[in-house]
Design a protein around this motif. Structure first.
Motif, PDB file in Angstrom:
ATOM      1  N   PHE A 197      49.141  62.119 -30.314  1.00 17.16           N
ATOM      2  CA  PHE A 197      49.600  63.476 -30.613  1.00 17.16           C
ATOM      3  C   PHE A 197      50.947  63.697 -29.920  1.00 17.16           C
ATOM      4  O   PHE A 197      51.194  63.163 -28.830  1.00 17.16           O
ATOM      5  CB  PHE A 197      48.586  64.549 -30.222  1.00 17.16           C
ATOM      6  CG  PHE A 197      48.166  64.551 -28.778  1.00 17.16           C
ATOM      7  CD1 PHE A 197      48.847  65.310 -27.839  1.00 17.16           C
ATOM      8  CD2 PHE A 197      47.065  63.819 -28.359  1.00 17.16           C
ATOM      9  CE1 PHE A 197      48.450  65.341 -26.513  1.00 17.16           C
ATOM     10  CE2 PHE A 197      46.650  63.837 -27.025  1.00 17.16           C
ATOM     11  CZ  PHE A 197      47.351  64.599 -26.109  1.00 17.16           C
ATOM     12  N   PRO A 198      51.838  64.463 -30.555  1.00 19.12           N
ATOM     13  CA  PRO A 198      53.219  64.639 -30.052  1.00 19.12           C
ATOM     14  C   PRO A 198      53.260  65.619 -28.887  1.00 19.12           C
ATOM     15  O   PRO A 198      53.617  66.783 -29.037  1.00 19.12           O
ATOM     16  CB  PRO A 198      53.977  65.159 -31.275  1.00 19.12           C
ATOM     17  CG  PRO A 198      52.937  65.908 -32.050  1.00 19.12           C
ATOM     18  CD  PRO A 198      51.648  65.151 -31.851  1.00 19.12           C
ATOM     19  N   LEU A 213      54.714  56.107 -23.959  1.00 20.04           N
ATOM     20  CA  LEU A 213      56.110  56.463 -24.161  1.00 20.04           C
ATOM     21  C   LEU A 213      56.593  56.077 -25.553  1.00 20.04           C
ATOM     22  O   LEU A 213      56.202  55.046 -26.106  1.00 20.04           O
ATOM     23  CB  LEU A 213      56.984  55.778 -23.111  1.00 20.04           C
ATOM     24  CG  LEU A 213      56.806  56.262 -21.670  1.00 20.04           C
ATOM     25  CD1 LEU A 213      57.572  55.354 -20.712  1.00 20.04           C
ATOM     26  CD2 LEU A 213      57.254  57.706 -21.527  1.00 20.04           C
ATOM     27  N   THR A 214      57.473  56.892 -26.106  1.00 16.62           N
ATOM     28  CA  THR A 214      58.066  56.647 -27.415  1.00 16.62           C
ATOM     29  C   THR A 214      59.406  57.364 -27.462  1.00 16.62           C
ATOM     30  O   THR A 214      59.820  58.000 -26.499  1.00 16.62           O
ATOM     31  CB  THR A 214      57.137  57.153 -28.544  1.00 16.62           C
ATOM     32  OG1 THR A 214      57.643  56.730 -29.813  1.00 16.62           O
ATOM     33  CG2 THR A 214      57.035  58.671 -28.540  1.00 16.62           C
ATOM     34  N   SER A 238      43.975  58.510 -28.147  1.00 14.27           N
ATOM     35  CA  SER A 238      43.255  57.643 -29.084  1.00 14.27           C
ATOM     36  C   SER A 238      42.207  58.423 -29.866  1.00 14.27           C
ATOM     37  O   SER A 238      42.028  58.222 -31.075  1.00 14.27           O
ATOM     38  CB  SER A 238      42.585  56.488 -28.330  1.00 14.27           C
ATOM     39  OG  SER A 238      43.542  55.660 -27.713  1.00 14.27           O
ATOM     40  N   GLU A 239      41.519  59.337 -29.184  1.00 10.92           N
ATOM     41  CA  GLU A 239      40.471  60.118 -29.838  1.00 10.92           C
ATOM     42  C   GLU A 239      41.028  61.114 -30.837  1.00 10.92           C
ATOM     43  O   GLU A 239      40.302  61.610 -31.703  1.00 10.92           O
ATOM     44  CB  GLU A 239      39.642  60.856 -28.781  1.00 10.92           C
ATOM     45  CG  GLU A 239      38.812  59.956 -27.892  1.00 10.92           C
ATOM     46  CD  GLU A 239      37.731  59.203 -28.648  1.00 10.92           C
ATOM     47  OE1 GLU A 239      37.239  59.723 -29.674  1.00 10.92           O
ATOM     48  OE2 GLU A 239      37.381  58.088 -28.206  1.00 10.92           O
ATOM     49  N   TRP A 240      42.331  61.423 -30.738  1.00  3.37           N
ATOM     50  CA  TRP A 240      42.939  62.388 -31.660  1.00  3.37           C
ATOM     51  C   TRP A 240      42.856  61.913 -33.108  1.00  3.37           C
ATOM     52  O   TRP A 240      42.905  62.723 -34.040  1.00  3.37           O
ATOM     53  CB  TRP A 240      44.378  62.656 -31.259  1.00  3.37           C
ATOM     54  CG  TRP A 240      44.966  63.906 -31.839  1.00  3.37           C
ATOM     55  CD1 TRP A 240      45.976  63.989 -32.750  1.00  3.37           C
ATOM     56  CD2 TRP A 240      44.592  65.259 -31.537  1.00  3.37           C
ATOM     57  NE1 TRP A 240      46.257  65.303 -33.032  1.00  3.37           N
ATOM     58  CE2 TRP A 240      45.415  66.109 -32.301  1.00  3.37           C
ATOM     59  CE3 TRP A 240      43.632  65.822 -30.686  1.00  3.37           C
ATOM     60  CZ2 TRP A 240      45.303  67.491 -32.244  1.00  3.37           C
ATOM     61  CZ3 TRP A 240      43.526  67.210 -30.628  1.00  3.37           C
ATOM     62  CH2 TRP A 240      44.360  68.019 -31.411  1.00  3.37           C
ATOM     63  N   TRP A 263      53.364  60.113 -26.757  1.00  4.77           N
ATOM     64  CA  TRP A 263      52.325  60.347 -27.753  1.00  4.77           C
ATOM     65  C   TRP A 263      51.007  60.751 -27.095  1.00  4.77           C
ATOM     66  O   TRP A 263      49.941  60.404 -27.571  1.00  4.77           O
ATOM     67  CB  TRP A 263      52.115  59.104 -28.614  1.00  4.77           C
ATOM     68  CG  TRP A 263      53.144  58.874 -29.665  1.00  4.77           C
ATOM     69  CD1 TRP A 263      53.965  57.804 -29.802  1.00  4.77           C
ATOM     70  CD2 TRP A 263      53.435  59.736 -30.776  1.00  4.77           C
ATOM     71  NE1 TRP A 263      54.767  57.939 -30.915  1.00  4.77           N
ATOM     72  CE2 TRP A 263      54.460  59.127 -31.533  1.00  4.77           C
ATOM     73  CE3 TRP A 263      52.938  60.977 -31.194  1.00  4.77           C
ATOM     74  CZ2 TRP A 263      54.993  59.700 -32.687  1.00  4.77           C
ATOM     75  CZ3 TRP A 263      53.471  61.547 -32.346  1.00  4.77           C
ATOM     76  CH2 TRP A 263      54.478  60.904 -33.076  1.00  4.77           C
ATOM     77  N   GLY A 264      51.105  61.479 -26.013  1.00  2.00           N
ATOM     78  CA  GLY A 264      49.903  61.993 -25.357  1.00  2.00           C
ATOM     79  C   GLY A 264      49.577  61.222 -24.094  1.00  2.00           C
ATOM     80  O   GLY A 264      49.584  59.989 -24.090  1.00  2.00           O
TER      81      GLY A 264
END
Length: 329
Positions: free
Chosen positions: A227-228, A291-292, A215-217, A112-113
């Motif tokens: 973000f992906p 990670l995800t 986090s800022e996204w 996720w970024g």
């Protein structure tokens, strides 16, 4: 020891537009089927290394040949030739290749970024704190640049007016500028950020992980701070020939991701056999890699939103349009 050559190849590749590589093809033989799995020398490949080395796909294939790519130019060639069937990729690269007519699909998202602002200034905590400053940036008009610029824009800051960017070709060069003191701040991906902080400490320099761009996204989308950034791309030939393997592989990604997050030191020891960075650096990087293991079809709207935002300034980054709905597995 992290040399300039190894550091460059291990930090630039994952965020480059064509940043993945290896050459082992998928082999489908009745007596000894094997799966060639390609990954970058960062982040999600810690999970891929675990999957390959711990036999998580033994129900579907007798052997997994996991290889870490070195060249930033091999991804397209591998998939264009048809030799590559399954590889880690920045998510926008998969969209770009699909829009150019290659039979590829996005299976999942595995991070996720993992982009950060590093700074000597411990008081820098938010984008607003960078007003009036010069920031080192790599890959002009590519994903890291576009993400950072959109975050700054959302915070009312305009490049050239409220802050300036010092562009370089690679994350390694940005870090070298920072370590030399020529700039006070720079944007870096993982594991370059962690490796840079470790190197800075050895040099007696105090470098801070100041801003997490994931986090800022949230300020950009109004949603979650993520973000992906990257995940797994699969060729239709493999998907059609062995759909059960692809389903099993995604489940292994879920299992592997949870194990890696819970056991970073052990995971780093396994991954260091493939990723030629010191295991302690890999271990320290894992918590910051976000990670995800999310199926692409389950987050299609989020992927499309990300693609659309990137394309606002650079439509060609995704091939000029959103991928068709069947791109998302």
């Amino acid at each position: 020891m992290i040399t300039r050559r190894s550091f460059l190849s291990h930090t630039a590749v994952f965020t480059a537009a064509a940043s993945l590589g290896s050459t082992l093809p998928f082999v489908a033989q009745a007596a000894n089927p094997a799966l060639a799995l390609h990954g970058p020398p960062v982040g999600p490949s810690v999970v891929l290394s675990y999957i390959a080395n711990k036999g998580l796909l033994s129900d579907f294939t007798e052997k997994v040949d996991f290889s870490v790519y070195k060249s930033p130019d091999v991804l397209r060639a591998g998939f264009v030739s048809g030799d590559w069937k399954l590889a880690g990729t920045p998510s926008y690269v998969a969209a770009n290749l699909a829009n150019k007519g290659l039979p590829v699909k996005m299976l999942n998202i595995m991070t996720w970024g993992m982009l950060y602002v590093l700074s000597y200034d411990g008081s820098v905590k938010s984008p607003a704190d960078l007003a009036g400053e010069k920031i080192g940036m790599f890959f002009r008009n590519d994903m890291p640049d576009l993400v950072f610029g959109r975050v700054m824009q959302q915070n009312g800051l305009t490049e050239g007016k409220d802050y300036s960017l010092h562009y370089v070709s690679t994350p390694f060069e940005a870090l070298q500028l920072l370590l030399s003191g020529r700039i006070k701040h720079c944007v870096l991906p993982e594991p370059a950020a962690t490796a840079g902080m470790v190197k800075g400490k050895k040099m007696g320099k105090s470098i801070h992980r100041s801003i997490d761009l994931a986090s800022e996204w949230a300020s950009v989308t109004g949603g979650e701070g993520r973000f992906p950034m990257a995940g797994m791309m699969v060729h239709e030939d493999l998907l059609n020939a062995q759909p059960e393997l692809i389903e099993g592989f995604h489940k292994a990604c879920v299992t592997g991701t949870e194990w890696v997050k819970a056991n970073p030191k052990e995971a780093a020891a396994v991954a260091s056999e493939s990723i030629t960075l010191p295991a302690p650096v890999i271990a320290k990087s894992i918590p910051h890699t976000h990670l995800t293991a999310e199926r692409a079809k389950d987050i299609q709207a989020e992927l499309e939103q990300f693609y659309s935002i990137l394309a606002e300034k650079n439509p060609s980054i995704i091939g000029g349009k959103l991928p068709n709905a069947d791109f998302y597995l």
